[in-house]
Write an enzyme that holds these catalytic residues in place. Sequence first.
Site, mmCIF file in Angstrom:
data_model
loop_
_atom_site.group_PDB
_atom_site.id
_atom_site.type_symbol
_atom_site.label_atom_id
_atom_site.label_comp_id
_atom_site.label_asym_id
_atom_site.label_seq_id
_atom_site.Cartn_x
_atom_site.Cartn_y
_atom_site.Cartn_z
ATOM 1 N N GLU A 1 38.729 35.271 -18.506
ATOM 2 C CA GLU A 1 38.655 36.312 -18.965
ATOM 3 C C GLU A 1 38.080 37.561 -17.829
ATOM 4 O OE1 GLU A 1 34.250 34.855 -19.777
ATOM 5 O OE2 GLU A 1 35.355 33.533 -21.434
ATOM 6 N N TYR B 1 26.885 31.313 -17.834
ATOM 7 C CA TYR B 1 27.779 29.749 -17.971
ATOM 8 C C TYR B 1 26.741 29.475 -17.031
ATOM 9 C CZ TYR B 1 32.038 31.352 -19.488
ATOM 10 O OH TYR B 1 33.124 31.460 -20.336
ATOM 11 N N GLY C 1 42.317 37.897 -48.641
ATOM 12 C CA GLY C 1 41.387 38.925 -48.821
ATOM 13 C C GLY C 1 41.271 39.316 -48.065
ATOM 14 N N PHE D 1 38.394 34.243 -38.805
ATOM 15 C CA PHE D 1 37.466 34.820 -38.685
ATOM 16 C C PHE D 1 35.920 34.689 -38.829
ATOM 17 C CE2 PHE D 1 40.127 38.640 -40.941
ATOM 18 C CZ PHE D 1 40.572 38.986 -40.101
ATOM 19 N N HIS E 1 34.983 36.264 -26.386
ATOM 20 C CA HIS E 1 34.440 35.978 -24.817
ATOM 21 C C HIS E 1 34.132 37.416 -23.939
ATOM 22 C CE1 HIS E 1 33.021 31.417 -23.456
ATOM 23 N NE2 HIS E 1 32.655 31.933 -25.552
#
Length: 395
Positions: free
Chosen positions: A140, A98, A273, A386, A88
Amino acid sequence: MLSDSSAAVVRATLPAVGASLDEITERFYSGMFAARPELLRDLFNRGNQAAGTQRRALAASIAAFAAHLLDHPEQRPDAMLSRIAHKHASLGVRPEQYAIVHEHLFAAIADVLGDAVTPEVAAAWDEVYWLMAHALTALEKRLYEESGEPTWRRWEVVERVAETADVATFRLRPADGGPVPGFRAGQYVSVRVPLADGARQIRQYSLSGAPGAGLRQISVKRVRGEAAAPDGEVSNHLHAHLRRGDALELSAPYGDLVLGDAPGTPLLLASAGIGVTPVAAMLARLAEDGHRGPVTVVHGDRSPAEHALRAEQEAYAGKLADAAVHLWYEQDAPAGARTGYVDLAEVPVAPGTRAYLCGPLPFMRSVRAQLIDRGVAPADIHYEVFGPDLWLGAN
């Protein structure tokens, strides 16, 4: 901590809510994007929305958080919350968003479950939501403060390197000529690009260069054959349009798959990868720090021609006091490499090993299971996904 009255209601309704979460989250996103189309255009990943992976990740996170509150009422699921908070923060999510999510999520819950959503049920799940939202908001806020960087900053491409037919490395410096703050090996940045339809889509890419190099470096794999599809639109845009001298918007570095401070700890770095990108940065950091403990590097790929950053992996490993590189290729394996998928049966795994995994989910599940069978503690196996984390709770 969830109140006793709400805990009883959540426990009784979790099976029904959990069974309907896919439908709830599908209606939630549809309703929210209909009301706030700018969120899909400029914040959410349109590829993940089209594939349904973001919806499934949201459903999994809500169910996992609620279950944790019931099973461990004195604890927060900090590992899961930290992973979400880092993502985030890299997107620039703000507290007021939110409330938007709450409005549309609870409208979807009422729509799907109907009369089963009594005032008591709504109040209990409202408590679950805000416990999770406030925890994430606090995390955050701390991440923003610790980064010391603006949400978005323009960077200039100083070099572009073709690693393989489908992977390009971009080395960047601040367009404003200012300093390059450090980062922790294993972290990623968000990249925001303007697209032809007016959207500004955001994607995350691991920093693949040395943390102290004075530049930021990302290595981007192109999704071939899907230039017009949402899940390949940013990588294809970067490959098609980004050249030396061009500018790019980057976030500050985020991500919690980072090396701990343990100079003599045995490490195993396993990738497949394009999952090689954070591993390359980790190896650069270890070589720079003169890590003395054993380091085992494991990588799997389709072929040597598709193995990006191989030279960097081997060069950094060669600078370490005790390192071994083990490679697997599905085809065209050269001398010294193995053919097939990664198999740790003949790879030494030292007692007390700390492992870091990055690659497709089947690869990470396989390697994690093999490591546990070899005696590595689950708490010492760290991973990076990912895209939306559909593997929540693995650690």
